[in-house]
Design a protein around this motif. Sequence first.
Motif, PDB file in Angstrom:
ATOM      1  N   GLU A  34      22.882 -18.241  27.835  1.00 54.68           N
ATOM      2  CA  GLU A  34      23.318 -17.943  29.206  1.00 54.68           C
ATOM      3  C   GLU A  34      24.797 -18.285  29.394  1.00 54.68           C
ATOM      4  OE1 GLU A  34      18.998 -18.632  31.421  1.00 54.68           O
ATOM      5  OE2 GLU A  34      20.550 -20.178  31.523  1.00 54.68           O
ATOM      6  N   GLU A  74      26.810 -15.598  27.740  1.00 56.39           N
ATOM      7  CA  GLU A  74      26.795 -14.371  28.532  1.00 56.39           C
ATOM      8  C   GLU A  74      27.771 -14.459  29.707  1.00 56.39           C
ATOM      9  OE1 GLU A  74      25.707 -10.646  30.209  1.00 56.39           O
ATOM     10  OE2 GLU A  74      25.571 -11.471  28.185  1.00 56.39           O
ATOM     11  N   MET A  75      27.777 -15.604  30.389  1.00 60.51           N
ATOM     12  CA  MET A  75      28.726 -15.802  31.498  1.00 60.51           C
ATOM     13  C   MET A  75      30.164 -15.750  30.991  1.00 60.51           C
ATOM     14  SD  MET A  75      27.130 -18.779  33.925  1.00 60.51           S
ATOM     15  CE  MET A  75      26.366 -19.761  32.656  1.00 60.51           C
ATOM     16  N   ARG A 107      28.356  -8.523  36.442  1.00 62.13           N
ATOM     17  CA  ARG A 107      27.592  -9.105  35.331  1.00 62.13           C
ATOM     18  C   ARG A 107      27.762 -10.613  35.269  1.00 62.13           C
ATOM     19  NH1 ARG A 107      29.744  -8.114  29.456  1.00 62.13           N
ATOM     20  NH2 ARG A 107      28.685  -9.795  28.342  1.00 62.13           N
ATOM     21  N   SER A 126      24.690 -13.201  35.848  1.00 61.72           N
ATOM     22  CA  SER A 126      24.371 -14.146  34.770  1.00 61.72           C
ATOM     23  C   SER A 126      24.367 -15.577  35.280  1.00 61.72           C
ATOM     24  CB  SER A 126      25.382 -14.014  33.630  1.00 61.72           C
ATOM     25  OG  SER A 126      25.368 -12.716  33.083  1.00 61.72           O
ATOM     26  N   HIS A 153      21.243 -18.192  35.503  1.00 63.97           N
ATOM     27  CA  HIS A 153      21.396 -19.501  34.856  1.00 63.97           C
ATOM     28  C   HIS A 153      20.995 -20.628  35.802  1.00 63.97           C
ATOM     29  CE1 HIS A 153      23.150 -22.620  32.325  1.00 63.97           C
ATOM     30  NE2 HIS A 153      23.922 -23.003  33.328  1.00 63.97           N
TER      31      HIS A 153
END
Length: 217
Positions: free
Chosen positions: A182, A185-186, A197, A201, A205
């Motif tokens: 996570e 992804e961030m 996005r 994300s 989280h």
Amino acid sequence: MAKSRNVVGASTYQNIKRDIIFGDLAPGSKLKLEGLRERYSASMSTLRETLNRLASEGFVDALDQRGFFVTPVSREDLIEIANLRVLLECHALRLSVANGDTDWEGNLVAAHHKLHLMEQKMLDGDDSQKEDWKRYDWEFHLALIEACGSRNLLSLHAVLFDKYLRYQMLVLTNRGQVAVEEHKEMFDAALARDVDRAAQSLQAHIEGGLEHTLAAF
């Protein structure tokens, strides 16, 4: 002399707040001034000022005629804190991703690198540096939103993050590889300047962390 008193007051505040967040001062426990004076080597006036400041931030309850107590914890309070984090932090992240410059990108890369190395250590079974891990986690989340352009927003977020961290430290668990992914992804979404996005994300989280903490609470 005044500067020296200010430094002592600041360190007393930081030490007591740290001990509340990391559970060394248990939720609901009474904060007796004499015991605190010995523990933190601070004057009574500094302690009263510190406890009133922590009360204004929600870490201490100041009760008439009864004194000071560490603020209790509850599932309802945790849920409210997490929901407020979603509102504030996702808003700040959207502003930050849109406004961040090259320095912001560099700080974000460095913060994610430090956090990722610590996460790998923990995945390998070394959980001896939990306080460092949470500091790096905080630095990464702060780096994400630091270019939001609002000091008030950053200040409010810092208090909320510490309240949320207190609950995480009470259950002393982490989500392992899921949280690592996570964070990545961030990080990737923010560097790609993909505002939607990144915010989605972050929300996932925070909500995942809430579910995990509630389950272990």
